[in-house]
Write a protein that holds these residues in place. Structure first.
Motif, PDB file in Angstrom:
ATOM      1  N   ARG A 193       0.096   4.380   6.146  1.00  0.00           N
ATOM      2  CA  ARG A 193       0.881   4.296   7.372  1.00  0.00           C
ATOM      3  C   ARG A 193       1.669   2.996   7.509  1.00  0.00           C
ATOM      4  O   ARG A 193       2.559   2.903   8.356  1.00  0.00           O
ATOM      5  N   SER A 194       1.341   2.007   6.720  1.00  0.00           N
ATOM      6  CA  SER A 194       2.005   0.710   6.825  1.00  0.00           C
ATOM      7  C   SER A 194       2.365   0.205   5.440  1.00  0.00           C
ATOM      8  O   SER A 194       1.759   0.602   4.435  1.00  0.00           O
ATOM      9  N   LEU A 214       5.791  -6.816   7.530  1.00  0.00           N
ATOM     10  CA  LEU A 214       4.980  -5.611   7.740  1.00  0.00           C
ATOM     11  C   LEU A 214       5.814  -4.586   8.485  1.00  0.00           C
ATOM     12  O   LEU A 214       6.586  -4.938   9.388  1.00  0.00           O
ATOM     13  N   ALA A 215       5.685  -3.328   8.109  1.00  0.00           N
ATOM     14  CA  ALA A 215       6.404  -2.258   8.790  1.00  0.00           C
ATOM     15  C   ALA A 215       5.564  -0.988   8.813  1.00  0.00           C
ATOM     16  O   ALA A 215       4.654  -0.812   7.994  1.00  0.00           O
ATOM     17  N   ARG A 216       5.895  -0.112   9.757  1.00  0.00           N
ATOM     18  CA  ARG A 216       5.270   1.204   9.797  1.00  0.00           C
ATOM     19  C   ARG A 216       6.069   2.141   8.906  1.00  0.00           C
ATOM     20  O   ARG A 216       7.306   2.127   8.914  1.00  0.00           O
ATOM     21  N   LEU A 217       5.370   2.946   8.109  1.00  0.00           N
ATOM     22  CA  LEU A 217       6.018   3.916   7.236  1.00  0.00           C
ATOM     23  C   LEU A 217       6.213   5.226   7.987  1.00  0.00           C
ATOM     24  O   LEU A 217       5.243   5.900   8.361  1.00  0.00           O
ATOM     25  N   ALA A 218       7.478   5.557   8.237  1.00  0.00           N
ATOM     26  CA  ALA A 218       7.808   6.826   8.877  1.00  0.00           C
ATOM     27  C   ALA A 218       8.246   7.810   7.798  1.00  0.00           C
ATOM     28  O   ALA A 218       9.029   7.458   6.914  1.00  0.00           O
ATOM     29  N   ARG A 219       7.755   9.026   7.880  1.00  0.00           N
ATOM     30  CA  ARG A 219       8.024  10.020   6.837  1.00  0.00           C
ATOM     31  C   ARG A 219       8.744  11.228   7.424  1.00  0.00           C
ATOM     32  O   ARG A 219       8.505  11.602   8.581  1.00  0.00           O
ATOM     33  N   ASP A 220       9.630  11.849   6.612  1.00  0.00           N
ATOM     34  CA  ASP A 220      10.344  13.035   7.074  1.00  0.00           C
ATOM     35  C   ASP A 220       9.866  14.265   6.317  1.00  0.00           C
ATOM     36  O   ASP A 220       9.094  14.164   5.345  1.00  0.00           O
ATOM     37  N   VAL A 221      10.319  15.420   6.769  1.00  0.00           N
ATOM     38  CA  VAL A 221       9.838  16.687   6.206  1.00  0.00           C
ATOM     39  C   VAL A 221      10.304  16.888   4.772  1.00  0.00           C
ATOM     40  O   VAL A 221       9.728  17.691   4.039  1.00  0.00           O
ATOM     41  N   ASP A 222      11.337  16.172   4.347  1.00  0.00           N
ATOM     42  CA  ASP A 222      11.858  16.323   2.985  1.00  0.00           C
ATOM     43  C   ASP A 222      11.163  15.402   1.985  1.00  0.00           C
ATOM     44  O   ASP A 222      11.553  15.347   0.819  1.00  0.00           O
ATOM     45  N   ALA A 226      10.924   5.960   5.676  1.00  0.00           N
ATOM     46  CA  ALA A 226      11.711   4.856   6.209  1.00  0.00           C
ATOM     47  C   ALA A 226      10.755   3.867   6.840  1.00  0.00           C
ATOM     48  O   ALA A 226       9.568   4.161   7.052  1.00  0.00           O
ATOM     49  N   LEU A 227      11.271   2.686   7.145  1.00  0.00           N
ATOM     50  CA  LEU A 227      10.448   1.641   7.740  1.00  0.00           C
ATOM     51  C   LEU A 227      10.815   1.462   9.201  1.00  0.00           C
ATOM     52  O   LEU A 227      11.998   1.309   9.542  1.00  0.00           O
ATOM     53  N   ASP A 228       9.813   1.491  10.082  1.00  0.00           N
ATOM     54  CA  ASP A 228       9.970   1.246  11.511  1.00  0.00           C
ATOM     55  C   ASP A 228       9.147   0.031  11.912  1.00  0.00           C
ATOM     56  O   ASP A 228       8.201  -0.358  11.209  1.00  0.00           O
ATOM     57  N   ARG A 251      -6.618  -1.727   8.771  1.00  0.00           N
ATOM     58  CA  ARG A 251      -6.361  -2.645   9.885  1.00  0.00           C
ATOM     59  C   ARG A 251      -6.420  -4.109   9.484  1.00  0.00           C
ATOM     60  O   ARG A 251      -6.094  -4.986  10.298  1.00  0.00           O
ATOM     61  N   VAL A 252      -6.846  -4.416   8.277  1.00  0.00           N
ATOM     62  CA  VAL A 252      -7.013  -5.812   7.874  1.00  0.00           C
ATOM     63  C   VAL A 252      -6.209  -6.085   6.604  1.00  0.00           C
ATOM     64  O   VAL A 252      -6.413  -5.443   5.569  1.00  0.00           O
ATOM     65  N   LEU A 253      -5.292  -7.048   6.724  1.00  0.00           N
ATOM     66  CA  LEU A 253      -4.441  -7.464   5.612  1.00  0.00           C
ATOM     67  C   LEU A 253      -4.696  -8.940   5.335  1.00  0.00           C
ATOM     68  O   LEU A 253      -4.765  -9.753   6.260  1.00  0.00           O
ATOM     69  N   TYR A 254      -4.842  -9.283   4.070  1.00  0.00           N
ATOM     70  CA  TYR A 254      -5.000 -10.683   3.662  1.00  0.00           C
ATOM     71  C   TYR A 254      -3.736 -11.132   2.936  1.00  0.00           C
ATOM     72  O   TYR A 254      -2.985 -10.325   2.372  1.00  0.00           O
ATOM     73  N   ALA A 255      -3.527 -12.445   2.914  1.00  0.00           N
ATOM     74  CA  ALA A 255      -2.499 -13.065   2.077  1.00  0.00           C
ATOM     75  C   ALA A 255      -2.899 -14.516   1.878  1.00  0.00           C
ATOM     76  O   ALA A 255      -3.699 -15.076   2.642  1.00  0.00           O
ATOM     77  N   ALA A 256      -2.349 -15.137   0.845  1.00  0.00           N
ATOM     78  CA  ALA A 256      -2.564 -16.564   0.600  1.00  0.00           C
ATOM     79  C   ALA A 256      -1.364 -17.334   1.129  1.00  0.00           C
ATOM     80  O   ALA A 256      -0.218 -16.947   0.885  1.00  0.00           O
ATOM     81  N   SER A 257      -1.632 -18.414   1.858  1.00  0.00           N
ATOM     82  CA  SER A 257      -0.578 -19.256   2.418  1.00  0.00           C
ATOM     83  C   SER A 257      -0.925 -20.717   2.181  1.00  0.00           C
ATOM     84  O   SER A 257      -2.089 -21.109   2.241  1.00  0.00           O
ATOM     85  N   ASP A 258       0.118 -21.537   1.949  1.00  0.00           N
ATOM     86  CA  ASP A 258      -0.125 -22.962   1.745  1.00  0.00           C
ATOM     87  C   ASP A 258       0.223 -23.784   2.996  1.00  0.00           C
ATOM     88  O   ASP A 258       0.482 -24.986   2.898  1.00  0.00           O
TER      89      ASP A 258
END
Length: 666
Positions: A193-194, A214-222, A226-228, A251-258
């Motif tokens: 979904r994301s 980060l974006a929500r993944l929107a899907r169509d019938v075909d 797309a990203l929302d 619901r939980v995303l990690y990343a490394a940041s300096d």
């Protein structure tokens, strides 16, 4: 350190340093040793890449399962790799019994499903793809696409590539993210979904300033998507390098940041996306984004995290356990020497590339603290422990504190042999290594580029000069505006430390480096009389030409290392070895690939001509079919022998068993 008991044994013969016969032959280094990289797991299967010099440097995707062992799943002539950003990485992905990969030679994308033959899903010329991730909720790949069809600077986008293939429009992929100069690391959430990704713009490099999106993944019938609700989770404020996003769950995303001064982990909890530090430490969980697909940590099913932390330049494996009502706890665990974070398997075991200090790399599997099972070794090593030089971490003083540091860092390797020792009244010659990048680091892992020399009676010092990674952002930024100064000063300081402590012969010191390290080599020769010789492997010689000719990924790299071009043209001239050639008095060896798009071969040619104009002894060799780095067996063999004979001629000893003698010109 070498074992003094072995060195003083009656069975050990005395021979001048640099002339010891060695079992580290060109056949072992180039023909019998494969490159191992990119371990992934999918169910009970372990995948990795093998680069085989004996097969013209072709890279093969290998799968291991307990019931069948290791099998190649990409037949010739397929060559797994990608040239996105020229350096590639992220050339394949495995998930749900399917494998997607890029073919290096033409940029096409292929799919292997179960045990069926590979089939192409994109064969359009002018497109390159990398950093694949299967869509958990559809038949598509998310990936980075680099479009070279229009000529000029390529366009980087993030696309969804249908697995079915089809007409040319479908094979281009559906563009999801465009606009930023660079995108990487498309990572769909487990529920599909994301989508998270990393992006950045010129003039920043990815270790300087990026954005986590980060974006929500929107899907169509075909079947399209797309990203929302696109938003930025990190990187909108003060410059920070955010890299390697990875989902723990939907619901939980990690990343490394300096942002703290060190690449440390952040935890983003959806839906609000608030960031929280995870186990802050003065160590780095992260590597500079030169290639796609790096993995410095992995969220585990129980909510904990396995990671590789680089502490003062040395890697260690850590386990981060997150408590519900208390801070995270960090424990160092003994998993050997993983090159990247181990990958989990369903039975609780782990797989990784082990890179010990006293043996060649190997693909291993381990469970519950049992001894690792070797699935594939890079080579069989015909050496005894006494033949192997082990890294000694040294910190050397920087008397004037250039760049705001009081100490420099390096790994020192003494000569090592179970059969030979040097004369008591002689100290070994020294090979100084300046790593590439320059944003990179020297590693303590076993390497033939070190053992080739130490087994013959040379000492080696591999310098982590200012600008190297693994020491925090401040040490990395010592090189800002100072490339060609700080790196050179640190290499000289490392040599002086070894001379003053009586470890090496002050009259027989050579310096070698590849790519960015080549610039360090040539400027060190121009500015110091310490060095008796230098070798530049596909090295930078003309900063102005590099700023104008190099590929898109590095086309603004010099803005931070030197200054914006052309405004800072005077600095570019002062820091270019080509304009400093009159200061070089020592012999120089140049080795360069004719297909190099990162540092074009004309750079070495121009520098060799400048030395010729000044009557300085030099040798210049070019290698057809090689790009930025050597992959073919015949090239690797020839380059090793040429460099060894070059030092032999400079230092005044005859090198045994060399097939080709260097021809120096003045």
């Amino acid at each position: 350190m070498a074992d003094p008991t072995v060195a003083n044994s009656p069975s050990v013969s005395e021979r001048p340093y640099g002339t010891w016969p060695s079992a580290v032959t060109t056949a072992l280094v180039a023909g019998k040793t494969v490159g191992l990289s990119a371990v992934q797991t999918d169910g009970d299967a372990i995948f990795w890449l093998e680069t085989r010099p004996s097969d013209a440097g072709r890279t093969v995707l290998v799968r291991w399962r307990a019931q069948e062992g290791a099998v190649d799943i990409t037949p010739a002539p397929l060559d797994v790799g990608t040239r996105v950003h020229e350096y590639g990485g992220g050339a394949y992905a495995a998930s749900g019994g399917r494998v997607a990969f890029s073919n290096r030679t033409d940029g096409s994308v292929w799919i292997v499903e179960a045990d069926a033959p590979a089939r192409a899903i994109s064969t359009l010329g002018g497109l390159r793809f990398a950093d694949f991730a299967f869509d958990p909720a559809g038949d598509r790949l998310f990936c980075v696409r680099e479009d070279h069809r229009a000529g000029g600077e390529p366009v980087s986008t993030l696309v969804a590539l249908p697995l079915a293939g089809g007409d040319p429009a479908t094979q281009e992929g559906q563009v999801l993210v465009s606009g930023p100069d660079f995108v990487s690391s498309p990572r769909p959430s487990p529920d599909g979904r994301s989508l998270a990704w990393i992006e950045w713009d010129h003039p920043s490099m990815p270790w300087e300033a990026t954005r986590l999106r980060l974006a929500r993944l929107a899907r169509d019938v075909d079947g399209g998507c797309a990203l929302d609700d696109v938003r930025t989770l990190a990187g909108d404020g003060d410059p920070e390098s955010v890299i390697e996003p990875a989902w723990a769950d939907a619901r939980v995303l990690y990343a490394a940041s300096d942002r703290s001064g060190w690449w440390n982990l952040l935890r983003f909890t959806l839906p609000d996306g608030a960031a929280a530090p995870v186990a802050p430490m003065e160590a780095e969980i992260g590597l500079p984004h030169w290639v796609f697909g790096q993995s410095s940590y992995r969220p585990l099913p129980d909510g904990s995290i396995l990671a590789i932390a680089i502490d003062h330049g040395e890697g260690r494996t850590i386990h981060i356990a997150r408590g519900t009502d208390r801070p995270a706890t960090v424990h160092t665990i003994n998993l050997g020497y993983p090159a990247q974070c181990p990958a989990p398997l369903p039975d609780g075991s782990l797989a990784w590339i082990d890179t010990p200090p006293d043996g060649p790399p190997a693909i291993v599997r381990c469970r519950d603290g049992a001894p690792p099972e070797v699935l594939r070794a890079a080579t069989t090593l015909p050496l005894t422990p006494g033949d192997i030089a082990r890294a000694e971490t040294i910190r050397f003083p920087l008397p004037d504190g250039p760049g705001g540091a009081q100490h420099g860092h390096a790994f020192f390797y003494p000569p090592a042999s179970s059969r030979f020792r040097g004369p008591a009244d002689e100290k070994p010659p020294l090979i100084v290594m300046a790593h590439g990048g320059p944003t990179g680091r020297a590693s303590e892992a076993f390497s033939f580029k070190v053992q080739w020399w130490t087994s013959r009676g040379f000492a080696v010092v591999d310098v982590n000069y200012g600008g190297s990674t693994g020491f925090g952002r401040a040490y990395r930024r010592r090189l800002d505006g100072k490339w060609g100064e700080i790196d050179v000063a640190d290499c000289i300081a490392a040599c002086r430390h070894l001379i003053e402590t009586g470890r090496v012969d002050p009259h027989r010191i050579a310096i070698r480096g590849s790519s960015a390290g080549g610039l360090t080599v040539l400027l060190a020769l121009a500015r110091s009389s310490l060095f008796a010789a230098g070798a530049s492997l596909y090295g930078v010689t003309d900063l102005r030409a590099l700023a104008q000719e190099t590929h898109k990924f590095e086309s603004r790299y010099l803005d931070s290392l030197v200054g914006p071009y052309p405004a800072a043209e005077a600095i570019y001239l002062a820091r270019s070895p080509l304009t400093q050639a009159s200061g070089i008095r020592a012999p120089v060896l140049f080795l360069h690939g004719l297909d190099d798009a990162v540092v074009p071969p004309g750079q070495a040619r121009a520098m060799a001509q400048a030395l010729a104009d000044n009557s300085i002894p030099h040798a210049h060799y070019e290698f057809p079919g090689e790009s930025h780095g050597f992959r073919r067996e015949e090239t690797i063999r020839r380059a090793l022998e040429l460099e060894l004979d070059f030092y032999g001629q400079v230092f005044g000893f005859t090198v045994p068993d060399v097939g080709e003698r260097v021809v120096m010109r003045a």
